[in-house]
Design a protein around this motif. Structure first.
Motif, short mmCIF file in Angstrom:
data_model
loop_
_atom_site.label_atom_id
_atom_site.label_comp_id
_atom_site.label_asym_id
_atom_site.label_seq_id
_atom_site.Cartn_x
_atom_site.Cartn_y
_atom_site.Cartn_z
N MET A 1 50.28 16.15 37.72
CA MET A 1 51.22 15.62 38.94
C MET A 1 52.59 16.38 38.98
O MET A 1 53.16 16.49 38.00
CB MET A 1 51.43 14.32 38.91
N ASN A 2 53.14 16.63 40.27
CA ASN A 2 54.53 17.14 40.18
C ASN A 2 55.35 15.85 40.49
O ASN A 2 54.81 14.79 40.57
CB ASN A 2 54.62 18.11 41.37
N GLY A 3 56.64 16.12 40.31
CA GLY A 3 57.57 15.00 40.91
C GLY A 3 57.49 14.16 41.94
O GLY A 3 57.49 13.25 41.94
N TYR A 4 57.15 14.91 43.17
CA TYR A 4 56.87 14.36 44.51
C TYR A 4 55.64 13.42 44.39
O TYR A 4 55.54 12.35 44.69
CB TYR A 4 56.60 15.52 45.58
N GLU A 5 54.59 13.91 43.75
CA GLU A 5 53.33 13.09 43.64
C GLU A 5 53.45 12.01 42.68
O GLU A 5 52.78 10.69 43.00
CB GLU A 5 52.19 13.93 43.12
N ARG A 6 54.10 11.97 41.68
CA ARG A 6 54.64 10.69 40.78
C ARG A 6 55.46 9.88 41.50
O ARG A 6 55.19 8.67 41.52
CB ARG A 6 55.31 11.50 39.47
N ILE A 7 56.39 10.18 42.32
CA ILE A 7 57.39 9.38 42.97
C ILE A 7 56.31 8.83 44.08
O ILE A 7 56.55 7.29 44.08
CB ILE A 7 58.41 10.16 43.75
N TYR A 8 55.74 9.45 44.54
CA TYR A 8 54.90 8.94 45.87
C TYR A 8 53.81 7.66 45.50
O TYR A 8 53.86 6.87 46.05
CB TYR A 8 54.30 10.19 46.54
N ALA A 9 53.24 8.36 44.27
CA ALA A 9 52.25 7.09 43.66
C ALA A 9 53.07 6.08 43.12
O ALA A 9 52.57 5.01 43.76
CB ALA A 9 51.44 7.79 42.50
N ALA A 10 54.24 6.06 42.60
CA ALA A 10 54.90 4.80 42.40
C ALA A 10 55.42 4.10 43.48
O ALA A 10 55.00 2.81 43.35
CB ALA A 10 56.11 5.12 41.43
N LEU A 11 55.80 4.72 44.44
CA LEU A 11 56.15 3.87 45.71
C LEU A 11 54.96 3.20 46.63
O LEU A 11 54.97 2.14 47.03
CB LEU A 11 56.82 4.90 46.80
N LYS A 12 53.70 3.58 46.21
CA LYS A 12 52.63 3.17 46.96
C LYS A 12 52.03 2.26 45.61
O LYS A 12 50.91 1.41 45.96
CB LYS A 12 51.31 4.27 47.09
N GLY A 13 52.72 1.89 44.50
CA GLY A 13 51.84 0.93 43.66
C GLY A 13 50.92 1.58 42.84
O GLY A 13 50.12 0.96 42.26
N GLU A 14 50.62 2.94 42.99
CA GLU A 14 49.39 3.60 41.88
C GLU A 14 49.91 4.02 40.75
O GLU A 14 51.14 4.10 40.72
CB GLU A 14 48.93 4.88 43.03
N LYS A 15 49.25 4.21 39.89
CA LYS A 15 49.38 4.75 38.69
C LYS A 15 49.57 6.39 38.81
O LYS A 15 48.75 7.06 39.24
CB LYS A 15 48.31 4.59 37.67
#
Length: 93
Positions: free
Chosen positions: A1-15
């Motif tokens: 994952m890149n930084g954008y994907e990590r942040i987006y996943a966290a905001l959606k409550g995903e791992k």
């Protein structure tokens, strides 16, 4: 994952593959870049250079560009003392 994907996943409550890191580090970024707060506060190019240098050094997943704290402190006549992370009120004579 890149930084954008990590942040987006966290905001959606995903791992995410790891916890995303976004620092609110404008004072540290400016200091490490050798820039005074007045220069940082008044020059968008300097802000960008400081933040980009910080990202390159620390490999954060995202950035938070916030100059409001510094701008408000300046407007209220507060002074920053480098190395102490303390903002003291400047007294008027």
């Amino acid at each position: 994952m890149n930084g954008y994907e990590r942040i987006y996943a966290a905001l959606k409550g995903e791992k995410a593959d790891k916890i995303p890191v976004m620092l609110h580090n404008f004072m540290m970024a400016a200091r490490e870049h050798g820039v005074m707060m007045e220069q940082y506060r008044n020059n968008p190019k300097v802000i960008a250079e400081c933040i980009i240098a910080s990202i390159d050094k620390y490999k954060n997943d995202g950035i938070l560009v916030d100059i409001d704290t510094v701008t408000l402190a300046h407007l209220r006549k507060y002074r920053y003392y480098p190395g102490r992370y303390v903002i003291n009120r400047r007294r008027r004579n």
